[in-house]
Design a protein around this motif. Sequence first.
Motif, short mmCIF file in Angstrom:
data_model
loop_
_atom_site.label_atom_id
_atom_site.label_comp_id
_atom_site.label_asym_id
_atom_site.label_seq_id
_atom_site.Cartn_x
_atom_site.Cartn_y
_atom_site.Cartn_z
N ARG A 214 5.28 -13.39 -7.20
CA ARG A 214 5.60 -12.05 -6.73
C ARG A 214 7.11 -11.91 -6.50
O ARG A 214 7.73 -10.91 -6.88
N ASP A 215 7.73 -12.93 -5.89
CA ASP A 215 9.17 -12.91 -5.66
C ASP A 215 9.93 -12.90 -6.98
O ASP A 215 10.94 -12.21 -7.13
N ALA A 216 9.42 -13.69 -7.94
CA ALA A 216 10.07 -13.73 -9.25
C ALA A 216 9.98 -12.37 -9.94
O ALA A 216 10.94 -11.93 -10.58
N ILE A 217 8.84 -11.70 -9.79
CA ILE A 217 8.69 -10.37 -10.40
C ILE A 217 9.64 -9.39 -9.74
O ILE A 217 10.28 -8.58 -10.42
N LYS A 218 9.77 -9.46 -8.41
CA LYS A 218 10.72 -8.58 -7.72
C LYS A 218 12.14 -8.86 -8.19
O LYS A 218 12.92 -7.94 -8.43
N ASP A 219 12.50 -10.15 -8.31
CA ASP A 219 13.83 -10.51 -8.79
C ASP A 219 14.06 -10.02 -10.21
O ASP A 219 15.14 -9.53 -10.56
N SER B 81 12.58 -7.44 -11.62
CA SER B 81 12.74 -5.99 -11.58
C SER B 81 14.14 -5.61 -11.13
O SER B 81 14.77 -4.70 -11.69
N ALA B 82 14.65 -6.31 -10.10
CA ALA B 82 16.00 -6.03 -9.64
C ALA B 82 17.01 -6.34 -10.72
O ALA B 82 17.97 -5.58 -10.94
N LEU B 83 16.81 -7.44 -11.43
CA LEU B 83 17.73 -7.82 -12.50
C LEU B 83 17.70 -6.79 -13.63
O LEU B 83 18.76 -6.39 -14.16
N GLU B 84 16.50 -6.33 -13.97
CA GLU B 84 16.40 -5.31 -15.02
C GLU B 84 17.08 -4.01 -14.58
O GLU B 84 17.75 -3.35 -15.37
N GLY B 85 16.94 -3.67 -13.29
CA GLY B 85 17.61 -2.48 -12.77
C GLY B 85 19.12 -2.62 -12.83
O GLY B 85 19.83 -1.67 -13.21
N ARG B 86 19.63 -3.79 -12.48
CA ARG B 86 21.07 -4.03 -12.57
C ARG B 86 21.57 -3.92 -14.01
O ARG B 86 22.61 -3.31 -14.28
#
Length: 112
Positions: A84-89, A91-96
């Motif tokens: 779950r943390d990896a997916i959040k990371d 998603s954040a990376l894709e947003g950046r």
Amino acid sequence: MDLFHLHVGSAMKWKRMSPSPRPRLGRAKAMRERQAEIEAMEADLKARAQRVVAAEAALEARAAKVNASWAQVGEAAEKLTVLRDAIKDQSALEGRMDMIRRGQMDEDNPLF
């Protein structure tokens, strides 16, 4: 009939004789029978104790299986948390990366 039974016992529906009277035994025979009863009770008690020990062993085996299952559940929960943390990371990376592509690099943005 004696007077007590006539005046008291019969009025209360008491019987003079037991419905199943025991035969009179000599002391030696009565002691042998009592000893045989005690030995039978001891054998029954030992058999029950063995069944209890077997049941406790089975219960401990089941408890060990349950504990192993709980350990597996705990490990799976840890893996899910990491995922779950990896997916959040991700998603954040894709947003950046998307913001960089658009040229919206803002230092005040929490994604940076």
